[in-house]
Structures are given as C-alpha cells and as structure tokens.
Write an enzyme that holds these catalytic residues in place. Structure first.
Site, short mmCIF file in Angstrom:
data_model
loop_
_atom_site.label_atom_id
_atom_site.label_comp_id
_atom_site.label_asym_id
_atom_site.label_seq_id
_atom_site.Cartn_x
_atom_site.Cartn_y
_atom_site.Cartn_z
N ASP A 120 0.84 -1.20 0.00
CA ASP A 120 0.00 0.00 0.00
C ASP A 120 0.87 1.25 0.00
OD1 ASP A 120 -2.18 -1.67 0.20
OD2 ASP A 120 -2.30 -1.50 2.38
N1 URA Z 1 -1.20 -6.00 3.85
C1 URA Z 1 -1.73 -4.75 3.87
O1 URA Z 1 -2.78 -4.50 4.46
N2 URA Z 1 -1.04 -3.77 3.22
C2 URA Z 1 0.14 -3.97 2.60
O2 URA Z 1 0.72 -3.03 2.05
C3 URA Z 1 0.67 -5.28 2.61
C4 URA Z 1 -0.03 -6.27 3.24
#
Ligand code: URA
Length: 253
Positions: A120
């Site tokens: 993310d």
């Molecule tokens: N899980 C998440 O919620 N976000 C990420 O960036 C990676 C794994």
C-alpha cells in the site's frame, strides 16, 4: 553478443539510440578480456557491432558504470508515500526511484522490471522486482506459500487472544475460507502494540483487514522479509540494490 544488442537488453534505448551512444564515444567496457590503453580505465569502444561475452562485464555509459545482468533481480526499500503502480493516481510511483534503464529494459509484454506483490501507499519495506516472468510468477503465486514477514504497529496493545485468533484464522469478506497467519507474535512485551505477522498469501489490504477483524487497527506497516531475504538495515528508504545470486537462488526455492 553485439555491443548494440547488449546495450538494448540493458534498457539504454532503442537499437538506434544504442548505436548512437556508441558512435558518439559515450560507451566503454571493463571486466574480463577488456584491456584498456590506460590500466584501471574502461576500454572505450566506438563500434556498435563489437562482439563480446557480456557476463561479468561492466558497461560504462556516459561515464556511469552499469554491471551487465542478463536478467534483473533487485530489492527496493519502499518508503511511505509511493504507489506500486506504473501509472499511479495521487502519489509518485515506486518506479521513479529506479534508474531509467531498469524501467526501460525489454522484458516480455511490459517494459522494465515489475514489483512482485504490491505494498500500500503508506506501507514501507521490502519489495522484490524482476523482469523474469517465471520468477515473478513463482514468488507471487499463493500456491508456493512464500512467507512474508510484516512488522505491524497497532493502535491498541495486542492481546494474547488476538494473536490466537490471527493464528486460528479470521473471516475476510472476499475469502470463503478463514485466513490465517503462518506465524504471529508480540516479540517484545515492552512494546505490546508491536506485532510480527507472517503471511503466505497476499490478498488486498490483508494485514490491515486481518488486524481489523480482531478489533485492533494498523497504525504503521512495514515488510521486513520475503522468504529468506530480509531487508538489510543499511538499505535506506528509497534505495535499491541488485540481489546477490544466492538470494535469487533462495527465492527460487
Ligand atoms: N497488507 C496490507 O494490508 N497492506 C500492505 O501493504 C501489505 C499487506
């Protein structure tokens, strides 16, 4: 291989651009079999059809050294505030953190290296990138169960019961089966908000949704390890490096 083909394979532009670089005297070579007129200096080459074995050779293009890699395998320390998309919306792309040849090298359908498994925008940590389709497929396929270790800072102290529930499995709306952590612990009792979570799949926002499912909330998320490859402490946010052959081998499994 011909020098123009080597330059093209490494992402220095179209064959015409690569020939132009050589003809303008902007390319030199160092490494096995490259005896330069001045010892310690790379060998200038002005013939785009110069034939050589590129393994172990460093190209010097406009004075910048570029070690030849038949295929690209690298790690990037993703900083917060970057998107993993090639065409991001609101935030800059992680691909802008890489030198232009890595983004341009010819590789199957898409140009350049691709991140294997996205993080993310606000997540930091280890990303592996490659232009090797089979390698990308292996690492991203849930069937291969490659473990990924996340360091999670939660809003509230993590209860033992929450750890148990994450290990037993929680229900997410896009999964018919409960989703479980392969490992989960609070490594330091003095920091009860800090959770170490290992997953072997990569569903959308998986860590955030799993933590929410046990009535806590992710405040910060960092990926520390993929398979046996850990993010080294001397690779700072925004920096990248080539993977060592032993690291590529270990990830191939
Ligand atoms: N899980 C998440 O919620 N976000 C990420 O960036 C990676 C794994």
């Amino acid at each position: 291989m011909l020098l123009q083909d080597v330059l093209f394979s490494q992402g220095f532009g179209t064959r015409r651009v690569c020939c132009g670089l050589v003809q303008q005297g902007l390319v030199a070579l160092s490494g096995p079999g490259m005896a330069a007129p001045q010892p310690g200096q790379p060998l200038p080459v002005d013939d785009a059809n110069f034939r050589f074995d590129p393994e172990g050779v460093t190209l010097h293009v406009q004075g910048q050294p570029w070690p030849y890699h038949a295929q690209a395998y690298l790690m990037l320390h993703k900083p917060a505030g970057y998107e993993c998309s090639q065409k991001p919306g609101a935030w800059p792309s992680i691909y802008t953190l890489l030198p232009a040849p890595l983004r341009a090298r010819p590789s199957g359908a898409a140009a350049g290296v691709q991140a294997i498994g996205r993080l993310d925008q606000d997540t930091t940590g280890l990303l592996i990138l490659s232009d090797d389709g089979k390698f990308i497929h292996r690492l991203s396929s849930p069937r291969h169960h490659v473990p990924k270790v996340y360091h999670v800072t939660c809003k509230y102290p993590v209860q033992a019961q929450q750890v148990e529930r994450l290990l037993a499995g929680v229900v997410l709306d896009d999964s018919p089966q409960p989703v479980r952590a392969a490992a989960c612990r609070v490594p330091d009792p003095a920091r009860p908000e800090h959770l170490e979570l290992t997953l072997t799949e990569g569903k959308y926002h998986q860590v955030k949704r799993m933590v929410a499912a046990v009535s806590n909330r992710v405040e910060a998320l960092h990926r520390a390890q993929i398979g046996s490859v850990a993010l080294p402490s001397d690779l700072l946010p925004g920096e990248w490096r080539w993977l060592a052959p032993a690291e590529v081998q270990a990830l191939r499994g």
